[in-house]
Scaffold this motif. Structure first.
Motif, PDB file in Angstrom:
ATOM      1  N   TYR A   1       1.025  -1.236   0.050  1.00 51.19           N
ATOM      2  CA  TYR A   1       0.048  -0.023  -0.038  1.00 51.19           C
ATOM      3  C   TYR A   1       0.865   1.130   0.023  1.00 51.19           C
ATOM      4  CZ  TYR A   1      -2.975   3.732   1.544  1.00 51.19           C
ATOM      5  OH  TYR A   1      -3.699   4.962   1.770  1.00 51.19           O
ATOM      6  N   TYR A   2       1.988   1.182   0.928  1.00 49.76           N
ATOM      7  CA  TYR A   2       2.556   2.477   0.597  1.00 49.76           C
ATOM      8  C   TYR A   2       3.945   2.541  -0.225  1.00 49.76           C
ATOM      9  CZ  TYR A   2       0.855   3.647   5.387  1.00 49.76           C
ATOM     10  OH  TYR A   2      -0.061   4.110   6.320  1.00 49.76           O
TER      11      TYR A   2
ATOM     12  N   HIS B   1      -9.704   8.689  13.111  1.00 44.42           N
ATOM     13  CA  HIS B   1      -9.698  10.240  12.931  1.00 44.42           C
ATOM     14  C   HIS B   1      -8.214  10.674  13.229  1.00 44.42           C
ATOM     15  CE1 HIS B   1      -9.990  11.763  17.211  1.00 44.42           C
ATOM     16  NE2 HIS B   1      -9.211  12.569  16.906  1.00 44.42           N
ATOM     17  N   SER B   2      -7.513  10.133  14.200  1.00 44.87           N
ATOM     18  CA  SER B   2      -6.081  10.419  14.686  1.00 44.87           C
ATOM     19  C   SER B   2      -4.938  10.016  13.748  1.00 44.87           C
ATOM     20  CB  SER B   2      -5.792  10.111  16.054  1.00 44.87           C
ATOM     21  OG  SER B   2      -5.800   8.626  16.297  1.00 44.87           O
TER      22      SER B   2
ATOM     23  N   ILE C   1      -3.456   8.716   4.798  1.00 42.58           N
ATOM     24  CA  ILE C   1      -3.612   9.431   3.581  1.00 42.58           C
ATOM     25  C   ILE C   1      -2.545   9.967   2.717  1.00 42.58           C
ATOM     26  CG2 ILE C   1      -4.888  11.392   2.488  1.00 42.58           C
ATOM     27  CD1 ILE C   1      -7.282  11.110   4.538  1.00 42.58           C
ATOM     28  N   ALA C   2      -1.860  10.621   3.671  1.00 45.72           N
ATOM     29  CA  ALA C   2      -0.493  11.053   3.078  1.00 45.72           C
ATOM     30  C   ALA C   2       0.718  10.251   2.740  1.00 45.72           C
ATOM     31  CB  ALA C   2      -0.033  12.535   4.190  1.00 45.72           C
ATOM     32  N   GLY C   3       0.739   9.024   3.286  1.00 43.67           N
ATOM     33  CA  GLY C   3       1.415   8.151   3.097  1.00 43.67           C
ATOM     34  C   GLY C   3       1.962   7.608   1.738  1.00 43.67           C
ATOM     35  N   ARG C   4       0.506   7.539   0.940  1.00 42.53           N
ATOM     36  CA  ARG C   4       1.019   7.206  -0.374  1.00 42.53           C
ATOM     37  C   ARG C   4       0.988   8.401  -1.456  1.00 42.53           C
ATOM     38  NH1 ARG C   4      -1.629   2.522  -2.287  1.00 42.53           N
ATOM     39  NH2 ARG C   4      -2.144   3.620  -4.187  1.00 42.53           N
ATOM     40  N   ILE C   5       1.184   9.610  -0.841  1.00 46.22           N
ATOM     41  CA  ILE C   5       1.308  10.744  -1.613  1.00 46.22           C
ATOM     42  C   ILE C   5       2.756  11.492  -1.412  1.00 46.22           C
ATOM     43  CG2 ILE C   5       0.294  12.966  -2.230  1.00 46.22           C
ATOM     44  CD1 ILE C   5      -2.246  11.951  -1.390  1.00 46.22           C
ATOM     45  N   LEU C   6       2.936  11.552  -0.250  1.00 49.27           N
ATOM     46  CA  LEU C   6       4.339  12.233   0.249  1.00 49.27           C
ATOM     47  C   LEU C   6       5.472  11.299   0.219  1.00 49.27           C
ATOM     48  CD1 LEU C   6       3.105  14.321   3.312  1.00 49.27           C
ATOM     49  CD2 LEU C   6       3.032  14.870   0.650  1.00 49.27           C
ATOM     50  N   ASP C   7       6.589  11.849   0.084  1.00 51.44           N
ATOM     51  CA  ASP C   7       7.909  10.996   0.166  1.00 51.44           C
ATOM     52  C   ASP C   7       8.258  10.886   1.831  1.00 51.44           C
ATOM     53  OD1 ASP C   7      10.219  12.814   0.835  1.00 51.44           O
ATOM     54  OD2 ASP C   7       8.973  13.839  -0.691  1.00 51.44           O
TER      55      ASP C   7
ATOM     56  N   SER D   1     -11.261  16.249   6.484  1.00 52.57           N
ATOM     57  CA  SER D   1     -10.459  17.571   6.334  1.00 52.57           C
ATOM     58  C   SER D   1      -9.183  17.143   5.816  1.00 52.57           C
ATOM     59  CB  SER D   1     -10.461  18.023   7.820  1.00 52.57           C
ATOM     60  OG  SER D   1     -11.537  18.355   8.356  1.00 52.57           O
ATOM     61  N   PHE D   2      -8.668  15.888   6.283  1.00 53.99           N
ATOM     62  CA  PHE D   2      -7.417  15.487   5.624  1.00 53.99           C
ATOM     63  C   PHE D   2      -7.269  15.383   4.197  1.00 53.99           C
ATOM     64  CE2 PHE D   2      -6.654  13.969  10.232  1.00 53.99           C
ATOM     65  CZ  PHE D   2      -5.993  15.171  10.764  1.00 53.99           C
ATOM     66  N   ALA D   3      -8.550  14.853   3.696  1.00 53.88           N
ATOM     67  CA  ALA D   3      -8.350  14.538   2.405  1.00 53.88           C
ATOM     68  C   ALA D   3      -8.328  15.574   1.415  1.00 53.88           C
ATOM     69  CB  ALA D   3      -9.583  13.661   1.875  1.00 53.88           C
ATOM     70  N   ILE D   4      -9.063  16.722   1.804  1.00 55.56           N
ATOM     71  CA  ILE D   4      -9.108  17.969   1.276  1.00 55.56           C
ATOM     72  C   ILE D   4      -7.646  18.732   1.398  1.00 55.56           C
ATOM     73  CG2 ILE D   4     -10.087  20.122   1.310  1.00 55.56           C
ATOM     74  CD1 ILE D   4     -12.881  19.021   2.207  1.00 55.56           C
ATOM     75  N   GLY D   5      -7.212  18.597   2.779  1.00 52.95           N
ATOM     76  CA  GLY D   5      -5.930  19.610   2.876  1.00 52.95           C
ATOM     77  C   GLY D   5      -4.643  18.693   2.296  1.00 52.95           C
ATOM     78  N   ILE D   6      -4.582  17.589   1.796  1.00 57.81           N
ATOM     79  CA  ILE D   6      -3.370  17.251   1.144  1.00 57.81           C
ATOM     80  C   ILE D   6      -3.672  17.334  -0.301  1.00 57.81           C
ATOM     81  CG2 ILE D   6      -4.632  15.017   0.315  1.00 57.81           C
ATOM     82  CD1 ILE D   6      -0.927  15.325   1.709  1.00 57.81           C
ATOM     83  N   GLN D   7      -4.550  17.886  -0.660  1.00 60.02           N
ATOM     84  CA  GLN D   7      -4.479  18.563  -2.195  1.00 60.02           C
ATOM     85  C   GLN D   7      -3.564  19.777  -2.363  1.00 60.02           C
ATOM     86  OE1 GLN D   7      -6.132  16.360  -4.339  1.00 60.02           O
ATOM     87  NE2 GLN D   7      -6.592  15.391  -2.514  1.00 60.02           N
ATOM     88  N   PHE D   8      -3.468  20.297  -1.208  1.00 64.80           N
ATOM     89  CA  PHE D   8      -2.508  21.674  -1.098  1.00 64.80           C
ATOM     90  C   PHE D   8      -1.028  21.340  -0.494  1.00 64.80           C
ATOM     91  CE2 PHE D   8      -7.095  22.910  -0.744  1.00 64.80           C
ATOM     92  CZ  PHE D   8      -7.301  23.874  -1.665  1.00 64.80           C
ATOM     93  N   GLY D   9      -0.978  20.195  -0.512  1.00 63.16           N
ATOM     94  CA  GLY D   9       0.543  19.772  -0.346  1.00 63.16           C
ATOM     95  C   GLY D   9       0.559  19.084   1.274  1.00 63.16           C
ATOM     96  N   PRO D  10       1.630  19.111   2.034  1.00 65.23           N
ATOM     97  CA  PRO D  10       1.737  18.737   3.392  1.00 65.23           C
ATOM     98  C   PRO D  10       1.404  19.700   4.022  1.00 65.23           C
ATOM     99  CG  PRO D  10       3.772  18.448   2.072  1.00 65.23           C
ATOM    100  CD  PRO D  10       3.005  19.016   1.209  1.00 65.23           C
ATOM    101  N   ILE D  11       1.576  20.961   4.021  1.00 63.96           N
ATOM    102  CA  ILE D  11       0.922  21.999   4.823  1.00 63.96           C
ATOM    103  C   ILE D  11      -0.426  22.143   4.876  1.00 63.96           C
ATOM    104  CG2 ILE D  11       0.798  24.020   2.760  1.00 63.96           C
ATOM    105  CD1 ILE D  11       2.145  24.504   6.529  1.00 63.96           C
ATOM    106  N   GLY D  12      -0.972  21.514   3.957  1.00 62.82           N
ATOM    107  CA  GLY D  12      -2.354  21.458   3.735  1.00 62.82           C
ATOM    108  C   GLY D  12      -3.077  20.535   5.121  1.00 62.82           C
ATOM    109  N   LEU D  13      -2.196  19.635   5.374  1.00 66.39           N
ATOM    110  CA  LEU D  13      -2.633  18.732   6.504  1.00 66.39           C
ATOM    111  C   LEU D  13      -2.634  19.325   7.793  1.00 66.39           C
ATOM    112  CD1 LEU D  13      -0.408  15.574   5.885  1.00 66.39           C
ATOM    113  CD2 LEU D  13      -2.821  15.892   5.473  1.00 66.39           C
TER     114      LEU D  13
END
Length: 539
Positions: free
Chosen positions: A147-148, A266-267, A273-279, A410-422
């Motif tokens: 997955y990752y 939630h925690s 979510i970010a693990g598949r997108i961010l390095d 919130s995280f799914a929307i935020g990650i669209q703007f990069g790490p800072i979106g989280l």
């Protein structure tokens, strides 16, 4: 993984222990011998609560100092990518750990009486559950790695399964000792575990173990703690796998188990979510920034809640005392935590440079945003011990379900703007989550919005004003100090001193009674004589 618990050889509570008042306060006076008995009971219970807070919080602070000393040294040796890989494995372990059986064994705290058979049944439940978790993690490790897209974490997960083997020998003794507010003996076991874990991490990092340092150190800590708690509790019973008559335990635990499941969703959904997108490097920066921002809420509030749960449970037949105790506890915790959060936000740059090193400066914008969200987290997690102690775990369940919907969205929307979106997702989602929890719990605990506002306002208002003073001081009085090297340490020290002095001064002006509450907490001075006296006190 640290929601475990502890025991003492005497299981049943005496009348004096069960029928005490709230967190350290006297009750309205009765008459004759009944008044003397009630007053003595009040004093005994108050003393037990103060001792429990002292040993649980004190040992937690000392253990964290030991752990952080090692952690800061290890962070300077390892790379952010190591922490990114470790964060990926933690989403799995935290998700599975909610099934470790703590909530079933934890029902023993809420019960009026506990039999030997119930202890043996609780022991049997947690052994079976943790054996199953270890096997499940080993078998699912390749799927998680796929997955990752990180094959290496399969090996990490297989080794980390050793933690589950130690868990049963922590949960049952800890629950039973917590039931009696006996946190002194737990403290020594926790400190020994912290020392072993810290030494293991430091030695392995210096030996070039890399990411395996982060795997081995928790295993050493958990096994040391398990052995220490068993010895401290003197819990020499065989587990029972005959679960007849355990319906109450399973029912209470199942409701809290469901609540914890949704809390895990939630925690941990941000990393999931970010693990598949961010390095791994970017994920490591975010994960460590979140860890730093959550230190107080994640490391210091849960131990206080461990004390609060059995203390509230003994007040469930005296709702006025319980609600007043809850508000006082919230007020004191926010008075201590809010200046830390807001201060962390304004000192993030010199703090990261001084403590973590230049390679971690990418954490700064995350810390600045996440710290502003943490007061809402602290506020939210204070409700569960009171509602659970009142026999209303469904309130915690509803709140957790709501959080499991709001935060992942919130995280799914935020990650669209990069790490800072989280980080922005935390700042937007947590206030909504906290407001819903408050709305659900206030009627059960017997709270009013006015009372809640009076409890949270001193810490919030003085902390915001303090942060403004520190920001202006840094901007206007320290322009000559460059943001590098030793000068950052000087800048940080000056900002901390100004922040501490200004916060104390602001409390003295804006909320003198709140400042007096903190002083009383530190020097253990006698509390107000009655609930009415406290209610009449105005800041």
């Amino acid at each position: 993984m640290d929601r475990t618990a502890q025991h003492s050889p005497e299981i049943r509570q005496t009348t004096e222990e069960v029928e005490g008042p709230n967190m350290g306060e006297a009750t309205p006076k009765a008459t004759g011998s009944a008044a003397s008995t009630a007053e003595e009971s009040d004093k005994n219970f108050s003393a037990k609560v103060r001792s429990a807070v002292f040993w649980r919080s004190g040992s937690q602070i000392l253990a964290q100092i030991i752990t952080w000393g090692s952690t800061l040294a290890v962070i300077r040796i390892l790379d952010p990518s190591d922490y990114g890989l470790f964060a990926m494995t933690q989403t799995v372990m935290v998700f599975l750990a909610f099934l470790n059986g703590y909530w079933f064994a934890g029902s023993l705290i809420q019960s009026d009486n506990v039999s030997q058979q119930e202890i043996r049944q609780a022991f049997g439940i947690v052994i079976l559950l943790n054996a199953g978790l270890a096997l499940l993690q080993i078998l699912s490790a390749p799927l998680v790695a796929a997955y990752y897209n990180q094959p290496f974490i399969a090996q990490m997960l297989r080794v980390q399964a050793l933690i589950y083997v130690a868990t049963p020998f922590m949960i049952v003794p800890e629950v039973l000792m917590s039931r009696q507010l006996d946190f002194k003996r737990q403290a020594f076991a926790n400190l020994a575990a912290a020392i072993v874990g810290a030494l293991t991490a430091l030695l392995l990092a210096l030996s070039g173990w890399g990411v395996w340092t982060l795997v081995a150190a928790p295993i050493a800590l958990f096994w040391t703690r398990a052995i220490g708690l068993m010895l401290a509790a003197r819990l020499w019973v065989w587990p029972s796998f005959d679960f007849r008559g355990s319906r109450k335990m399973l029912g209470f635990g199942s409701t809290l188990l469901a609540s914890h499941f949704f809390w895990i969703v939630h925690s941990q959904s941000d990393i999931f979510i970010a693990g598949r997108i961010l390095d791994p490097h970017a994920l490591g920066l975010y994960a460590e920034a979140l860890f730093l921002a959550q230190v107080f809420a994640a490391k210091f509030v849960p131990p206080l809640n461990e004390v609060a749960f059995p203390a509230y449970a003994r007040l469930q037949k005296e709702p006025e005392k319980l609600s007043w105790s809850f508000l006082k506890s919230m007020r004191l915790i926010l008075l201590i935590s809010c200046p830390l959060y807001f201060g962390l936000s304004v000192t993030a740059q010199p703090l990261v440079s001084t403590i973590f090193g230049e390679k971690w400066l990418g954490m700064v914008p995350f810390i600045q945003l996440l710290s502003l969200a943490m007061p809402f987290m602290t506020f939210q997690i204070l409700f569960a011990p009171a509602t659970n102690a009142l026999g209303a775990p469904q309130v915690t369940l509803r709140s957790s379900i709501f959080g499991a919907l709001v935060m992942p969205i919130s995280f799914a929307i935020g990650i669209q703007f990069g790490p800072i979106g989280l980080a922005f997702a935390w700042l937007i989602g947590l206030p909504i989550f906290a407001a819903f929890t408050c709305w659900q719990a206030k009627g059960v605990i017997g709270l009013t919005y006015t009372g809640l506002f009076q409890a949270i306002w001193p810490g919030i208002s003085a902390s915001i004003a303090m942060a403004a003073v520190v920001y202006l001081f840094n901007l206007l009085a320290l322009p000559g100090l460059a943001n590098k090297g030793f000068e950052n340490a000087i800048r940080l020290a000056l900002m901390v001193m100004v922040g501490g002095a200004s916060y104390a001064g602001l409390l003295k002006i804006l909320a003198p009674q709140s400042l007096d509450d903190i002083i009383r907490l530190v020097i253990c001075r006698k509390a107000p004589e009655s609930v009415e006296a406290m209610a009449d006190t105005k800041d």
